[in-house]
Design an enzyme around this catalytic site. Structure first.
Site, short mmCIF file in Angstrom:
data_model
loop_
_atom_site.label_atom_id
_atom_site.label_comp_id
_atom_site.label_asym_id
_atom_site.label_seq_id
_atom_site.Cartn_x
_atom_site.Cartn_y
_atom_site.Cartn_z
N SER B 13 0.90 -1.21 -0.07
CA SER B 13 -0.10 0.07 -0.15
C SER B 13 0.96 1.21 0.03
O SER B 13 2.00 1.21 -0.70
CB SER B 13 -0.89 -0.12 1.29
OG SER B 13 -2.13 0.84 1.09
N HIS B 40 -2.93 -1.29 -3.15
CA HIS B 40 -4.11 -0.34 -3.00
C HIS B 40 -3.74 0.83 -4.03
O HIS B 40 -2.70 1.36 -4.06
CB HIS B 40 -4.04 -0.14 -1.60
CG HIS B 40 -4.41 -0.94 -0.82
ND1 HIS B 40 -3.99 -0.98 0.69
CD2 HIS B 40 -5.28 -2.06 -0.72
CE1 HIS B 40 -4.39 -2.04 1.43
NE2 HIS B 40 -5.12 -2.73 0.38
N ASP B 133 -4.57 -4.24 6.15
CA ASP B 133 -4.72 -5.44 5.05
C ASP B 133 -3.82 -6.18 5.02
O ASP B 133 -2.66 -5.82 5.25
CB ASP B 133 -5.08 -4.50 3.66
CG ASP B 133 -5.80 -5.73 2.82
OD1 ASP B 133 -6.13 -6.72 3.22
OD2 ASP B 133 -6.17 -5.35 1.62
#
Lengths: 273, 191
Positions: B13, B40, B133
């Site tokens: 991310s 992401h 996540d």
């Protein structure tokens, strides 16, 4: 909590569901369906696969809940705004030439896409001569679609989508806000018909100039995808349009030879023969 | 080390893009194991990630398409706004269900699904990020016998995601960004 069931148990359960209820999930994409079943099992706190399977098989009310939870009902208004911009610029002018416009939203879930299309038709002055059919396997989501009431928290995103799609009005003019809900104008829903339809087992029920089926085919295995595309082909008038999700394609399908993509980027095809 | 690695999944991310570029400096075109990258990304930002990565790596880069069979020689990228799953026959499936950890694609979803198909033949790598996540998924990779690598939180641009994962379980290796690429290359050479 542990997940204690795999492919074999799931195959057996799907066959039992088909025998008992007549719903055929056997040709759904296994990876996604397995994930949804695991999610449901954990959400409803089952202790064993035996309990889970027995409950689904013996309790029709629970089965209805299960269908609702394993089918993906995520949708939004004017999702992929550039797709809708293409619909405005390339599809609606063609629809305008017909005396009466029939559109099918297959697998419409809670109906946000149907309302999106109704707004586009209204802005083109075509809504009064249009009828939008929304169908889904799941009666619970269709009840929501009929009401046209969506969470107000989404409206800012939808308004942005609307402007990006080429909309020039104030998006809030299409709904009435009430606490945390937005109720869409009845002039839109008056031109809509919602009914259950199972793409797996039901056939064509009318002929249309435009069919939307976006992000539904991704949940089906190849043979079922081909079968559903044939249902669409049988339901589409000559020179009608088929609109799929941004990662779906007619490429490699048996009907591809009769269709031409109308835009290099957006997934809209025109039926040529 | 004697394992037959069939897929390497990398999740990242905020702050992970430069790490990914560093990793692929070490991976030659004939590397026999395919990669799957789940990052992401902002849906509304037309990302040129595939073009950037094509320039910076020796492998072919392509966005995942549904029903496509996983093949070596490729870096597969998860498309924006879809979850990516892997079927038992090693083809990709896409899914537009609810976001997980406010993310679609979600790293957890990819890690869990890849692990269910590849078991001990999978390597999972979690990089820099500001999101929770990836940790649950990486733990499952380890539980199923796969190899797990976490970027060292102390030198991650955003330490939250690797740190959060390491709180959940003990990863096999915690490596600095500059060492991950070489490690993967050596891992294969030893196999």
């Amino acid at each position: 909590m542990e997940i204690n069931f795999g492919d074999k148990e799931i195959d057996n359960l799907l066959n039992d569901i088909l025998d008992i209820y007549g719903y055929d999930f056997t040709e759904y994409s296994k990876a996604s369906l397995t994930r949804r079943l695991h999610r449901l099992y954990l959400m409803d706190k089952f202790k064993s696969f035996g309990d889970f399977s027995a409950r689904i098989q013996t309790d029709p009310v629970y089965f209805k809940h299960a269908v609702q939870e394993i089918s993906v009902n995520v949708t939004e208004m004017l999702r992929d705004p550039y797709f809708y911009k293409t619909v405005r610029e390339k599809i609606i002018p063609v629809l305008a030439t017909y005396p009466f416009i029939r559109i099918w939203h297959a697998g419409c879930a809670t109906g946000e896409e149907v309302y999106s299309m109704a707004i586009l038709l209204k802005e083109a002055g075509l809504l009064q001569k249009s009828l939008l059919y929304g169908t889904d396997i799941n009666p619970v989501v269709l009840e929501k679609a009929r009401k046209g009431i969506f969470p107000i928290s989404q409206m800012q995103q939808y308004s942005t989508n609307y402007l990006t799609s080429g909309g020039t009005n104030d998006f809030s003019s299409y709904y009435t806000a009430n606490y945390n809900l937005a109720k869409f104008d009845e002039s839109l829903s008056r031109r809509m018909v919602f009914s259950t339809h199972n793409l797996v087992s039901d056939s064509s029920f009318n002929s249309f100039q435009l069919i939307f089926c976006r992000n539904v085919l991704i949940y089906f295995e190849k043979d079922l995808q081909a079968k559903v595309l044939r249902v669409f082909d049988n339901s589409l008038e000559l020179f009608g349009f088929l609109a799929l999700g941004s990662k779906e394609s007619l490429r490699f399908s048996s009907i591809a030879g009769s269709y031409k993509q109308v835009d290099p980027k957006e997934k809209i095809w025109k039926k040529l023969k | 080390m004697n394992r037959d690695i069939q897929l390497i999944v990398i999740g990242g991310s905020a702050g992970s893009l430069q790490v990914i570029f560093k990793i692929f400096k070490y991976i030659p075109a004939e590397f026999p194991v395919p990669f799957l990258i789940v990052l992401h990304r902002n849906v509304n930002f037309e990302s040129a990630l595939d073009e950037l990565l094509s320039v910076k790596s020796n492998l072919k880069v392509k966005e995942v398409e549904e029903k496509e069979t996983i093949e070596s020689g490729y870096i597969y990228l998860c498309p924006a706004d879809y979850h990516v799953l892997i079927e038992k026959d090693k083809t990709f499936a896409l899914d537009y269900s609810e976001k997980i950890h406010h993310s679609r694609p979600s790293i957890d979803v990819v890690f869990k699904s890849a692990s269910a198909t590849f078991h001990e033949h999978l390597v999972g790598i979690l990089l820099s990020g500001a999101n929770a996540d990836g940790g649950d998924g990486l733990k499952i990779i380890k539980d199923n016998g796969g190899l797990t690598i976490v970027q060292d939180p102390d030198e991650s641009e955003v330490s939250y995601m690797p740190h959060h994962a390491l709180q959940k379980f003990k990863a096999d290796f915690v490596l600095e960004s500059g060492k991950i690429g070489r490690f993967i290359f050596d891992l294969n050479a030893r196999a």
